[in-house]
Design a protein around this motif. Structure first.
Motif, PDB file in Angstrom:
ATOM      1  N   LYS A 234      60.753  19.812  98.950  1.00 52.15           N
ATOM      2  CA  LYS A 234      62.162  19.694  99.315  1.00 52.15           C
ATOM      3  C   LYS A 234      63.071  19.614  98.099  1.00 52.15           C
ATOM      4  O   LYS A 234      64.200  20.107  98.111  1.00 52.15           O
ATOM      5  CB  LYS A 234      62.362  18.454 100.200  1.00 52.15           C
ATOM      6  CG  LYS A 234      61.823  18.606 101.618  1.00 52.15           C
ATOM      7  CD  LYS A 234      62.129  17.391 102.462  1.00 52.15           C
ATOM      8  CE  LYS A 234      61.633  17.578 103.887  1.00 52.15           C
ATOM      9  NZ  LYS A 234      61.891  16.379 104.742  1.00 52.15           N
ATOM     10  N   ARG A 235      62.599  18.968  97.052  1.00 53.09           N
ATOM     11  CA  ARG A 235      63.422  18.794  95.856  1.00 53.09           C
ATOM     12  C   ARG A 235      63.082  19.801  94.766  1.00 53.09           C
ATOM     13  O   ARG A 235      63.715  19.832  93.716  1.00 53.09           O
ATOM     14  CB  ARG A 235      63.261  17.368  95.318  1.00 53.09           C
ATOM     15  CG  ARG A 235      63.564  16.285  96.340  1.00 53.09           C
ATOM     16  CD  ARG A 235      63.337  14.895  95.763  1.00 53.09           C
ATOM     17  NE  ARG A 235      64.307  14.577  94.735  1.00 53.09           N
ATOM     18  CZ  ARG A 235      64.220  13.520  93.928  1.00 53.09           C
ATOM     19  NH1 ARG A 235      63.180  12.710  94.026  1.00 53.09           N
ATOM     20  NH2 ARG A 235      65.145  13.286  93.019  1.00 53.09           N
ATOM     21  N   GLN A 238      65.866  22.758  93.779  1.00 52.22           N
ATOM     22  CA  GLN A 238      66.949  22.287  92.912  1.00 52.22           C
ATOM     23  C   GLN A 238      66.452  22.109  91.482  1.00 52.22           C
ATOM     24  O   GLN A 238      67.147  22.451  90.518  1.00 52.22           O
ATOM     25  CB  GLN A 238      67.499  20.962  93.437  1.00 52.22           C
ATOM     26  CG  GLN A 238      68.658  20.404  92.622  1.00 52.22           C
ATOM     27  CD  GLN A 238      69.197  19.104  93.194  1.00 52.22           C
ATOM     28  OE1 GLN A 238      68.778  18.659  94.261  1.00 52.22           O
ATOM     29  NE2 GLN A 238      70.117  18.492  92.481  1.00 52.22           N
ATOM     30  N   PHE A 239      65.232  21.590  91.347  1.00 50.80           N
ATOM     31  CA  PHE A 239      64.635  21.429  90.019  1.00 50.80           C
ATOM     32  C   PHE A 239      64.478  22.785  89.333  1.00 50.80           C
ATOM     33  O   PHE A 239      64.832  22.941  88.160  1.00 50.80           O
ATOM     34  CB  PHE A 239      63.274  20.735  90.147  1.00 50.80           C
ATOM     35  CG  PHE A 239      62.458  20.753  88.879  1.00 50.80           C
ATOM     36  CD1 PHE A 239      62.669  19.805  87.890  1.00 50.80           C
ATOM     37  CD2 PHE A 239      61.480  21.725  88.677  1.00 50.80           C
ATOM     38  CE1 PHE A 239      61.916  19.829  86.710  1.00 50.80           C
ATOM     39  CE2 PHE A 239      60.727  21.755  87.509  1.00 50.80           C
ATOM     40  CZ  PHE A 239      60.946  20.794  86.525  1.00 50.80           C
ATOM     41  N   THR A 256      56.961  19.803  87.122  1.00 55.52           N
ATOM     42  CA  THR A 256      57.492  18.609  87.778  1.00 55.52           C
ATOM     43  C   THR A 256      56.732  17.356  87.366  1.00 55.52           C
ATOM     44  O   THR A 256      57.288  16.253  87.401  1.00 55.52           O
ATOM     45  CB  THR A 256      57.447  18.751  89.306  1.00 55.52           C
ATOM     46  OG1 THR A 256      56.120  19.102  89.709  1.00 55.52           O
ATOM     47  CG2 THR A 256      58.412  19.831  89.775  1.00 55.52           C
ATOM     48  N   ASP A 260      58.602  13.974  86.296  1.00 55.32           N
ATOM     49  CA  ASP A 260      58.329  12.718  86.983  1.00 55.32           C
ATOM     50  C   ASP A 260      57.727  11.676  86.045  1.00 55.32           C
ATOM     51  O   ASP A 260      57.911  10.467  86.241  1.00 55.32           O
ATOM     52  CB  ASP A 260      57.386  12.955  88.163  1.00 55.32           C
ATOM     53  CG  ASP A 260      58.085  13.627  89.339  1.00 55.32           C
ATOM     54  OD1 ASP A 260      59.313  13.824  89.273  1.00 55.32           O
ATOM     55  OD2 ASP A 260      57.393  13.963  90.323  1.00 55.32           O
ATOM     56  N   ILE A 292      60.247  14.222  91.752  1.00 56.60           N
ATOM     57  CA  ILE A 292      60.513  15.550  92.297  1.00 56.60           C
ATOM     58  C   ILE A 292      59.484  15.909  93.367  1.00 56.60           C
ATOM     59  O   ILE A 292      59.800  16.534  94.386  1.00 56.60           O
ATOM     60  CB  ILE A 292      60.489  16.613  91.176  1.00 56.60           C
ATOM     61  CG1 ILE A 292      61.566  16.325  90.130  1.00 56.60           C
ATOM     62  CG2 ILE A 292      60.665  18.014  91.755  1.00 56.60           C
ATOM     63  CD1 ILE A 292      62.983  16.415  90.651  1.00 56.60           C
TER      64      ILE A 292
END
Length: 330
Positions: A234-235, A238-239, A256, A260, A292
């Protein structure tokens, strides 16, 4: 980070991790952290030695599990903990924590969900390598806890067409209603077709976290309805957009983990006083951390436990069959 590794794939992953670390520092305006990148491609032990000499109190990395002992040998004597991006459970220890995506967790989640949807008779196709053995062990354990029946296992040599022969052997034995194909998604369509022939069309196919991002799984009719589990994305979009704007290239999927890891470091050092032991006890917060890739926490071995979603392939799309938990219940 393996920035100059001879393997191009590993080098690209290392650069993505390094870029993601920089990005996290910029996004969070973290002024209490100083992060220096050391290239493990020229020797993980030497990179760790230099990091310790330079006064670093936490090492993020290495990426590759086989490099962990060399890093640990330098870090342990200085009391410097290591947060590695590896998923090799064998190298976890009281001062080495693993953030990698664990196949065991993906297999367990997929099997448990399949059981809730009526699967009873389970078989597995797995490569004759370390990953295949880990997937098989996790598969048997998941069936033990979820109550499914183990029917059969067939193995094959990675990297050739023997996966099809293995599927044919499994098809001859029959007796399954669900089969885990513990390999990359691009290798799954051909054996799936074999497994669903001649009256076995209703066979449910399961995959692993290695299916994520592989277009081949959405192009095969034999994989329609197949299930696999991985961290929520889901995130992620955007990342990726933010990363591409900053660095002009698409990040490796492992990037990620680097982002994180910085968020984790900020959380750990909130109340830390320089000169005191690094607060690794913060890693065992049972409420976990949010990154993320969604919620995660560390078990007593130092292995990251992740909240996973179940995905299903339907008519050329990957849909969410069951959302990932938003927090840890206990």
């Amino acid at each position: 980070m393996p920035l100059s590794a001879s393997d191009e794939r590993t080098s690209e992953a290392g650069q993505s991790l390094a870029n993601a670390v920089t990005m996290a520092l910029l996004d969070t305006n973290a002024d209490n952290l100083r992060i220096t990148t050391y290239d493990t491609g020229r020797g993980a032990g030497e990179a760790a030695r230099q990091a310790v000499v330079d006064g670093n109190k936490l090492i993020l990395g290495p990426l590759i599990g086989q490099n962990v002992p060399a890093v640990q040998a330098q870090a342990r004597s200085a009391g410097v903990p290591v947060v590695s991006f590896s998923n090799d459970i064998a190298v976890a220890s009281p001062d080495v924590f693993l953030m990698g995506y664990m196949p065991e967790q993906s297999v367990e989640r997929a099997v448990k969900y399949a059981r809730s949807q009526g699967s009873n008779q389970f078989a597995i196709l797995s490569p004759d390598n370390t990953y295949g053995k880990r997937a098989y062990t996790a598969f048997r354990e998941a069936l033990r806890t979820s109550g499914g029946n183990f029917v059969a296992r067939e193995t094959y040599s990675p990297g050739n067409t023997s996966i099809i022969s293995a599927a044919q052997r499994l098809r001859t034995n029959g007796g399954y209603d669900t089969v885990l194909i513990a390999d990359r998604g691009r290798r799954a369509p051909a054996p799936a077709r074999e497994l669903k022939r001649e009256g076995a069309e209703g066979t449910r196919i399961l995959g692993t976290e290695r299916w994520s991002g592989e277009a081949a799984v959405t192009r095969s009719a034999a994989l329609n309805g197949a299930l696999y589990a991985n961290v929520s994305e889901k995130r992620l979009l955007q990342f990726v957009d933010s990363y591409e704007q900053r660095f002009g290239t698409t990040p490796d999927r492992l990037a990620t983990l680097g982002y994180d890891a910085v968020l984790l470091s900020i959380r750990m050092t909130r109340d830390w006083q320089v000169g005191t032991p690094f607060p690794t006890q913060e890693l065992f917060n049972q409420g976990g951390f949010l990154g993320i890739d969604g919620p995660f926490r560390f078990d007593r071995r130092g292995v990251a436990q992740r909240a996973l979603e179940v995905r299903q392939i339907q008519n050329g799309k990957v849909l969410t069959a069951e959302a990932a938990p938003t927090s840890f219940a206990n």
